[in-house]
Motif scaffolding. Sequence first.
Motif, short mmCIF file in Angstrom:
data_model
loop_
_atom_site.label_atom_id
_atom_site.label_comp_id
_atom_site.label_asym_id
_atom_site.label_seq_id
_atom_site.Cartn_x
_atom_site.Cartn_y
_atom_site.Cartn_z
N ILE B 37 7.42 -1.70 0.18
CA ILE B 37 6.15 -1.12 -0.31
C ILE B 37 5.91 0.25 0.33
N SER B 51 0.85 3.21 -9.17
CA SER B 51 -0.05 2.07 -9.01
C SER B 51 0.64 1.01 -8.16
N PHE B 52 -0.15 0.14 -7.55
CA PHE B 52 0.42 -0.94 -6.74
C PHE B 52 1.27 -1.85 -7.64
N TYR B 130 -0.56 -4.03 0.61
CA TYR B 130 -1.64 -3.39 -0.15
C TYR B 130 -2.54 -2.57 0.76
N TYR B 133 -0.79 0.52 1.46
CA TYR B 133 -0.81 1.33 0.25
C TYR B 133 -2.15 2.06 0.10
N ARG B 134 -3.25 1.32 0.33
CA ARG B 134 -4.58 1.94 0.22
C ARG B 134 -4.74 3.04 1.26
N ASP B 150 -7.73 -3.79 -8.84
CA ASP B 150 -6.34 -3.37 -8.70
C ASP B 150 -5.44 -4.52 -8.24
N LEU B 151 -5.87 -5.19 -7.17
CA LEU B 151 -5.04 -6.25 -6.60
C LEU B 151 -4.93 -7.44 -7.56
N ALA B 154 -2.53 -6.52 -10.16
CA ALA B 154 -1.18 -6.56 -9.61
C ALA B 154 -0.65 -7.99 -9.59
#
Lengths: 446, 260
Positions: B37, B51-52, B130, B133-134, B150-151, B154
């Motif tokens: 990631i 995007s995630f 995540y 990532y954020r 978003d999560l 995903a």
Amino acid sequence: MKGRTKAWLRILAAALAVIVCSGIGLFLQRNREGLFFAAQKGDASVLERISVAGVLGDDFHSVSFASHGTAFTHKMRRQVLFAEGPAHHSVSYYYEPLPGTEVEREQSVSSDAAVGNPDGSFSPLEQSVLLETAGQFLLCLSDTQTSIGYYPYRLKTQVVYQKRLTVQYPVLEGEKAGVPHILDLPAGSVLSDAARSGFRNIVRLGERWYAITPTDAFCRGTGGIYDLTEQLGLPDWSDHQPPVTERENLYPIDLEDGSNEIVSIEACGELLAVFIRSNGVLKMHIVNPQTWRMERVVELPGWEQVPTYESFHVQGGYAVLTGRQDEDTLPDGTAEQALLCDVINLREGAVVERVRDRLPAPGGDRLQTAADALYADDTLYLLFYAGVATRAEEARQQRRYPYLIAYSGGRRVFECAVDSGQREDARARTPQMRDYQELRLQKEDD
Amino acid sequence: MTYVRKTARLAASHLSRMKRFLLAVFALLLAADLVVIGGAFIRYGREEVLSFQSILAFRVLPACFYVAYGVLLIGLLAHFLRLSAKPGGLFALRSLPMGAAGLLWSILLAVLAAILLLWAAQLLALYAGYGLYRLAAMCSAAAWEPPANDLYLAFVRTPFLQFFYPRHPVFWLLAGLMAALPAVVCAYLTVSLCERRTGAFLLASAALGGLAAGMVLGQNAIWEGAPLRGVLAALCAFEVSCLVFMGLMAWRRLRRSRLG
């Protein structure tokens, strides 16, 4: 209980807590799609009187939504595996040289067909074909859009095509087989449109499927409406030519030496609407399928220069017909387009509102087909799909979104887009672009 | 009640003997996910914000999970098969006061606990990824605020994560089989090989192969057409039959075998 067992129990409880909290957290996020009306222009009070509803989703996940005023409510839909779409049928013509007509035959080899490769590409496939050139053809209704290249039925009509044409038939074991290809149909003919996408030639009314015989200026004889319900149930995997069958013409239309051209058929509540171009003027025949009598004819002037309309929607006793016409050519070579829209009162059989407007291009995007239309309280609401205009975008990443326009007294009074997390799908290159489907407009008090 | 406690202690004993192995598998999975990631963001995210979901779509991530799942299964099998190979190993456990039932339950509990821990480790890896990532998105030159769900998107739009947040009975069943089948296979093979019934490998392999096929087909069912529906239903029925059959056989052999 010994310490070692307790320690393992604590670890397992923590793991379970992670799994359960994850599930609860995700479940609580399921409806946070964040839909809103964006780029509003004009009098937003029109939104109070209608509701914009639809579904945003892809194969994995979809959420249904509906607007109430300027706010949206949405609800996650159940996941569906092995989804089956609704039944769609298309009808076009099989061309058979009229018995007694002089026919020129030529054997040839065509490389139009293609065979799929394991990597997804296609290689040309050489195929024996028979070219038949004749001056008169009998037209049979058939489903020539079948994916495997064969068709299940041929229904003889009373229409004869009187123009010299060459038809290319695939040949299998010395006999004509598969879907024929018409080589030289006149450009712009409703028949060439019918050959490409025959969905406007057939309509479902209750449990029955009715098809019309689309015709152009070279057609002679009698066109009409045929009940194809039984034919559509036939399997389409037969490897031989289906026999030519006959059925009753339910609504005969005299073509008057080509001056009457049958354009399309639409469902209109419990009635049928047949569009016929008579000496260039578009007319809508409202036909009762119980009696097969015409109830009303609505003349639609102003559609002479438009080959065909784009969409037809019926709601609340009104039918809305939309189309577009090229106007000025823009510097990039594309044409600026004008919207044509007629609202027809089905009870009175009269046009009650007529809109002629230059189509807006929100943010440089292009307005596509109208997804739904509603005429209520003297206001016309049109819900379009808007999408990217550039062709360079990958097809799977092409974003299209709903765009609402309201007209009152022929003037544009409001317009806005519906925006959501789909924009992020496009911007952040999400593997699969979610799409808006089942878009519809409803009166808020319905 | 004493028997239940003793069974739990026996299961804890199995887990304690494997703790280094389990810790290594979970730590490697967590590290691999974070590297993938983080690496994806460093590689792609500086020029354009991914995007995630795009990052989770990289094939490396599901591969990491499946490898960890496979390695865990092999490790668990090796541990229990060593018991049956050792002179006195399984015989000693069988002669404990809980008897056959206690031994069987201890194996099932230990394997289920290990799978549960793997599940939690995978989820922790995703949430940690995540978070990373954020953090990286906030520091990125491209101003970007991910959508509120978003999560969620995903999870529901990544094929292999359907087993971690199942929304369809098929995925509930497959997720259940992913946890239950290894447990039953371990118990069945341990007891069968103790009696030198090597044919048990065939059934266990078929069941595990069927599970792998079911998982692949289940993920494809999201976008495939209806013709595969029957195949998936047959696979699920086969898996459930194998599960019940192997469980009953393990129980029967433990009760009546020469172990007693």
